[in-house]
Design a protein around this motif. Sequence first.
Motif, PDB file in Angstrom:
ATOM      1  N   ILE A  84     118.852  18.757  56.949  1.00  0.00           N
ATOM      2  CA  ILE A  84     118.694  17.557  55.981  1.00  0.00           C
ATOM      3  C   ILE A  84     118.561  18.519  55.108  1.00  0.00           C
ATOM      4  N   GLU A 125     114.148  13.118  51.400  1.00  0.00           N
ATOM      5  CA  GLU A 125     115.073  12.227  51.531  1.00  0.00           C
ATOM      6  C   GLU A 125     114.828  11.981  53.420  1.00  0.00           C
ATOM      7  N   THR A 126     115.879  11.429  54.019  1.00  0.00           N
ATOM      8  CA  THR A 126     115.688  10.929  55.191  1.00  0.00           C
ATOM      9  C   THR A 126     117.331  10.625  55.186  1.00  0.00           C
ATOM     10  N   ASN A 127     117.655  10.815  56.768  1.00  0.00           N
ATOM     11  CA  ASN A 127     118.607  10.471  57.674  1.00  0.00           C
ATOM     12  C   ASN A 127     118.724  10.074  58.938  1.00  0.00           C
ATOM     13  N   GLU A 128     119.495  10.361  59.350  1.00  0.00           N
ATOM     14  CA  GLU A 128     119.343   9.570  60.996  1.00  0.00           C
ATOM     15  C   GLU A 128     119.231  10.638  61.967  1.00  0.00           C
ATOM     16  N   MET A 129     118.686  12.058  61.241  1.00  0.00           N
ATOM     17  CA  MET A 129     117.833  12.741  62.528  1.00  0.00           C
ATOM     18  C   MET A 129     116.172  13.002  62.040  1.00  0.00           C
ATOM     19  N   ASP A 168     114.747  18.029  71.413  1.00  0.00           N
ATOM     20  CA  ASP A 168     114.415  18.721  69.807  1.00  0.00           C
ATOM     21  C   ASP A 168     113.404  19.972  69.815  1.00  0.00           C
ATOM     22  N   SER A 204     113.058  13.109  58.976  1.00  0.00           N
ATOM     23  CA  SER A 204     112.951  13.197  56.386  1.00  0.00           C
ATOM     24  C   SER A 204     112.259  14.656  56.402  1.00  0.00           C
TER      25      SER A 204
END
Lengths: 113, 112
Positions: free
Chosen positions: B48, B55-59, B82, B61
């Motif tokens: 990211i 920001e945030t995505n599928e992986m 992870d 924040s």
Amino acid sequence: NAGVTQTPKFRILKIGQSMTLQCAQDMNHNYMYWYRQDPGMGLKLIYYSVGAGITDKGEVPNGYNVSRSTTEDFPLRLELAAPSQTSVYFCASSHPDRQETQYFGPGTRLLVL
Amino acid sequence: DAKTTQPTSMDCAEGRAANLPCNHSTISGNEYVYWYRQIHSQGPQYIIHGLKNNETNEMASLIITEDRKSSTLILPHATLRDTAVYYCIVRVHETSGSRLTFGEGTQLTVNP
């Protein structure tokens, strides 16, 4: 898409031998990079290319050469292998509009004895 | 590029949120914060990035403080997969080939 591919996965070289590490990408990325990573350390940039026919030195270019005749391929050449070049080599590529989002290959482990 | 400081290692329980801090007190106004991770023996993987806003995505924040001097990467529900070294990188957006500088990162270990 295969993404970024690298060959070979592993290689042992004798001091003074030469070899070419292959890197290819199928994402039509203009920018490609070669990094090396020594055990327990971060990555260091060796060379990079912003397009076919254009290459430039990174942080640690000594002992290496590159060429970029096509968009897809970016081989790294070691002419006279030295023990200090024992490392893991990663190739990466990126789109010109998102240069900092780099896609990495699986790496080539090189041992120079 | 601004220098970044990260803890050498962190542990997290599986299923819990992993919060990875990064200090970049000398960041300049046009520098972005990027996060990558490297699972053992694999190439680094982009996670990211952000400039000012969270920001945030599928992986994950990314939370950036208002003064932009530090940030936190959050993996909301950490799994064993992870477990990796996480790199925080501060960089301007280049126009002629961006050279990422990877430091030593944070080794995150997710425990069962």
